[in-house]
Design a protein around this motif. Structure first.
Motif, mmCIF file in Angstrom:
data_model
loop_
_atom_site.group_PDB
_atom_site.id
_atom_site.type_symbol
_atom_site.label_atom_id
_atom_site.label_comp_id
_atom_site.label_asym_id
_atom_site.label_seq_id
_atom_site.Cartn_x
_atom_site.Cartn_y
_atom_site.Cartn_z
ATOM 1 N N THR A 160 0.822 -1.203 0.000
ATOM 2 C CA THR A 160 0.000 0.000 0.000
ATOM 3 C C THR A 160 0.862 1.261 0.000
ATOM 4 O OG1 THR A 160 -1.789 -1.126 1.177
ATOM 5 C CG2 THR A 160 -1.785 1.269 1.273
ATOM 6 N N ALA A 161 2.050 1.172 0.626
ATOM 7 C CA ALA A 161 2.932 2.339 0.720
ATOM 8 C C ALA A 161 3.450 2.783 -0.639
ATOM 9 C CB ALA A 161 4.100 2.035 1.652
ATOM 10 N N VAL A 162 3.424 1.908 -1.641
ATOM 11 C CA VAL A 162 3.919 2.280 -2.977
ATOM 12 C C VAL A 162 2.839 2.150 -4.047
ATOM 13 C CG1 VAL A 162 6.364 1.847 -2.562
ATOM 14 C CG2 VAL A 162 4.877 -0.071 -3.184
ATOM 15 N N ASP A 163 1.609 1.932 -3.605
ATOM 16 C CA ASP A 163 0.513 1.812 -4.564
ATOM 17 C C ASP A 163 0.096 3.197 -5.069
ATOM 18 O OD1 ASP A 163 -1.362 0.524 -6.101
ATOM 19 O OD2 ASP A 163 -2.845 0.369 -4.501
ATOM 20 N N GLY A 164 -0.231 3.284 -6.342
ATOM 21 C CA GLY A 164 -0.710 4.538 -6.915
ATOM 22 C C GLY A 164 0.369 5.578 -7.144
ATOM 23 N N LEU A 165 1.639 5.163 -7.154
ATOM 24 C CA LEU A 165 2.742 6.109 -7.339
ATOM 25 C C LEU A 165 3.369 6.014 -8.724
ATOM 26 C CD1 LEU A 165 4.513 5.757 -3.869
ATOM 27 C CD2 LEU A 165 2.805 7.440 -4.583
ATOM 28 N N GLY A 166 2.727 5.258 -9.610
ATOM 29 C CA GLY A 166 3.232 5.148 -10.974
ATOM 30 C C GLY A 166 4.167 3.985 -11.225
ATOM 31 N N LEU A 167 4.355 3.126 -10.211
ATOM 32 C CA LEU A 167 5.212 1.964 -10.374
ATOM 33 C C LEU A 167 4.402 0.793 -10.901
ATOM 34 C CD1 LEU A 167 7.210 2.074 -6.999
ATOM 35 C CD2 LEU A 167 7.843 3.096 -9.194
ATOM 36 N N THR A 168 5.077 -0.098 -11.616
ATOM 37 C CA THR A 168 4.406 -1.326 -12.035
ATOM 38 C C THR A 168 4.272 -2.248 -10.825
ATOM 39 O OG1 THR A 168 6.434 -2.554 -12.551
ATOM 40 C CG2 THR A 168 5.531 -1.127 -14.289
ATOM 41 N N GLU A 169 3.469 -3.289 -10.973
ATOM 42 C CA GLU A 169 3.297 -4.232 -9.880
ATOM 43 C C GLU A 169 4.632 -4.892 -9.508
ATOM 44 O OE1 GLU A 169 1.192 -3.803 -12.287
ATOM 45 O OE2 GLU A 169 -0.714 -3.376 -11.244
#
Length: 275
Positions: A160-169
């Protein structure tokens, strides 16, 4: 150091214990023990004595029962360690007042880590604190991960800490792994320093006071000029060979800087697709 391997027990029994899948209760006297009591006792033993001191007999002694009575609940030490690892990952202490800033509560009572740098730093510090509470975790090799509910919930929170930041899964998973690996390596130095003091009766400061004068008799600063210059300054600063806690703080910020740079780079790339 004793090393145990997760996933080395009976897969079916481990999963049943981890997820609480049990046979319907039978008629008769109420059981004197439970898996939870056994696991908690095992964690207390491991916290105090490490995995080298953990055995089914030692846990039985802690509970005041015979070793054979434990096997009704837990088939062996291997499955017990899997459940121990999962159980301690349910412990997520948070600073007072953090609820107002950390996100909304989920249906299962857990809370999200929040996003971005602050969320990543928080999960790194939670991992750091967990290792210090339970140093034996460093003795469990988890290349075959423990697939328990608490570890699954933690992984979900961490992502969740890196979700929605433009990174791929895949990048999300790699960033979380990077931070976990950094904490794992950094905390070893702190725990090993504490163990050295326990085993030798000598602190790092006492060791340095003993060995520094002896080193001066044999060390040639002209042969090792950079080491001499840096060593003099750092030795005076630390009063010891190193400062593991300070190294953790310094390294954590550099790792977070790198992750932030990656996120900025990805945000500048148009139309990135998950891959």
């Amino acid at each position: 150091m004793t090393t145990e391997y997760s996933g080395s027990g009976d897969p079916k029994r481990s999963m049943e214990l981890l997820w609480g899948v049990q046979d319907p209760p039978r008629r008769g006297p109420k059981p004197k023990l439970s898996v939870e009591r056994i696991v908690r006792a095992a964690i207390e033993v491991a916290d105090a004595e490490g995995l080298a001191g953990l055995s089914m007999r030692r846990v039985a002694d802690e509970l005041g029962v015979t070793a054979m009575s434990l096997y009704t609940y837990v088939p062996s030490k291997a499955e017990l360690i899997d459940v121990m690892v999962d159980t301690v990952h349910a412990e997520e202490p948070r600073p007072a007042g953090s609820e107002e800033k950390d996100g909304s509560e989920d249906n299962d009572g857990s809370r999200s880590n929040g996003g971005g740098r602050a969320g990543l730093e928080r999960l790194a510090r939670e991992n750091w604190a967990r290792y210090l509470r339970h140093p034996w975790l460093l003795q469990v090799a988890t290349s075959l991960p423990v697939l328990g509910p608490h570890l699954m919930a933690k992984w979900d929170r961490d992502l969740t800490a890196v979700d929605g930041l433009g990174l791929t899964e895949i990048e999300m998973d790699l960033v979380v792994s990077l931070l976990q690996d950094y904490v794992y390596g950094a905390v070893r130095s702190v725990i090993e320093a504490a163990r050295v003091e326990q085993r030798t009766g000598m602190t790092s400061e006492q060791w340095w006071e003993t060995y520094a004068p002896l080193l001066e008799q044999v060390f040639d600063p002209d042969r090792y000029p950079t080491a001499a210059r840096v060593g003099e300054v750092s030795g005076e600063e630390y009063g010891a060979p190193s400062d593991p806690a300070r190294s953790f703080e310094f390294g954590l910020q550099r790792v977070l800087d790198g992750i932030e740079s990656l996120i900025r780079t990805r945000a500048a790339e148009p139309d990135r697709r998950s891959r």
